[in-house]
Design a protein around this motif. Sequence first.
Motif, mmCIF file in Angstrom:
data_model
loop_
_atom_site.group_PDB
_atom_site.id
_atom_site.type_symbol
_atom_site.label_atom_id
_atom_site.label_comp_id
_atom_site.label_asym_id
_atom_site.label_seq_id
_atom_site.Cartn_x
_atom_site.Cartn_y
_atom_site.Cartn_z
ATOM 1 N N PRO A 15 0.809 -1.220 0.000
ATOM 2 C CA PRO A 15 0.000 0.000 0.000
ATOM 3 C C PRO A 15 0.845 1.275 0.000
ATOM 4 O O PRO A 15 1.926 1.328 0.599
ATOM 5 C CB PRO A 15 -0.809 -0.109 1.298
ATOM 6 N N LYS A 17 -0.094 5.355 0.738
ATOM 7 C CA LYS A 17 -1.149 6.277 1.137
ATOM 8 C C LYS A 17 -0.730 7.711 0.897
ATOM 9 O O LYS A 17 0.407 8.101 1.146
ATOM 10 C CB LYS A 17 -1.507 6.057 2.606
ATOM 11 N N SER A 18 -1.688 8.483 0.416
ATOM 12 C CA SER A 18 -1.475 9.899 0.147
ATOM 13 C C SER A 18 -2.698 10.660 0.646
ATOM 14 O O SER A 18 -3.784 10.093 0.794
ATOM 15 C CB SER A 18 -1.292 10.131 -1.360
ATOM 16 N N PRO A 21 -6.657 10.933 -2.588
ATOM 17 C CA PRO A 21 -7.052 9.550 -2.871
ATOM 18 C C PRO A 21 -6.744 9.112 -4.298
ATOM 19 O O PRO A 21 -6.604 7.914 -4.555
ATOM 20 C CB PRO A 21 -8.562 9.543 -2.602
ATOM 21 N N THR A 24 -3.419 7.612 -3.873
ATOM 22 C CA THR A 24 -3.356 6.465 -2.976
ATOM 23 C C THR A 24 -3.573 5.191 -3.783
ATOM 24 O O THR A 24 -4.337 5.171 -4.741
ATOM 25 C CB THR A 24 -4.441 6.589 -1.890
ATOM 26 N N VAL A 118 -10.892 3.416 -2.379
ATOM 27 C CA VAL A 118 -10.014 3.899 -1.305
ATOM 28 C C VAL A 118 -10.839 4.381 -0.114
ATOM 29 O O VAL A 118 -10.571 4.019 1.044
ATOM 30 C CB VAL A 118 -9.100 5.023 -1.827
ATOM 31 N N SER A 121 -12.497 1.518 1.733
ATOM 32 C CA SER A 121 -11.549 0.453 2.120
ATOM 33 C C SER A 121 -11.899 -0.897 1.502
ATOM 34 O O SER A 121 -11.796 -1.942 2.146
ATOM 35 C CB SER A 121 -11.495 0.325 3.652
ATOM 36 N N LEU A 124 -7.312 -1.151 -3.315
ATOM 37 C CA LEU A 124 -6.303 -0.127 -3.575
ATOM 38 C C LEU A 124 -5.809 -0.139 -5.023
ATOM 39 O O LEU A 124 -5.601 0.915 -5.610
ATOM 40 C CB LEU A 124 -5.107 -0.313 -2.633
#
Length: 293
Positions: A15, A17-18, A21, A24, A118, A121, A124
């Motif tokens: 993963p 993450k940013s 989204p 991400t 994203v 959840s 991804l």
Amino acid sequence: MRVKVPLHVSGLWIPFKSENPLETGSYGAGLNLDLYMEAEATAGDCGIRVNNETVLRDQSLEICSGGPGVSVGAYSPVSLGSGFGLSAGLLIAHALAAYRAKGLPSLRAFQVAHVLEVKYSTGLGDVLSEYTGGFAIRLKPGAPGVGVAHRVMLPENPVLVVGELPYREPTHMMLSRISSSLYSEAFSYYRRIVETEDLHEFFTYSQAFTRRIFDYSTVDKVLQGVKGVVSFYLKKAALVIWVEDEYALEVSELLGSKGVKVFTTRVSSRGVTVEYSTKSPAKREPANQGETG
């Protein structure tokens, strides 16, 4: 409008993450199967139905926001939440139909499908991978148009026996069980796959990674000593077995005898495909069945 999306099973994922989204996602690699979710758009109420069950209600309402109501009725050979990227496929189909009705470009539809994956959840890298098709290596995390994935031109396209096991786990819970040290190990596998694009190594490293996440004991017991099995890996309920052509039927029948829903397929030669009608989505009964490719 009909949308056809290949089912996707990741073998490696790391993963990223940013705060944005759209950026991400995950580094990783997976197989898009020649096994498809098929959906048909209809005008009217907003929603997503798959195999005659309403799903992803909140996501569908966000997709329809600010535009006419559009729904999709879909057929899938596998269940939602089993590791085949079905939620991504359903969101892609609904977003493409809704954004066409709004007169907006298809790229934005793919991006909103990714953002919703994203936000809720549910995934991804599946939207980017299914958009790409084939043996997809995700080189830059993010949505289509932001992230980058490469479809490997395979020198061979082996037979795959794919099983759906009786196992369910939400994506966010599965991800919460993976340690940073295991992700570091997975990233070393991933870099090797980027360098070699070798399908044998992809299966080997995918199994090495996912053995630390999922219970392989039943699968090992069933496949022990079975002729023709080249390699296999497991992601949630999705079991992907590379088999020699002449043993495909035998392996398929073996899994079927154990109560496993089983399919014989190959790696897809394409990503998402759309058949457009000459009009906006019509008011008619949604599709509830289709072919599995």
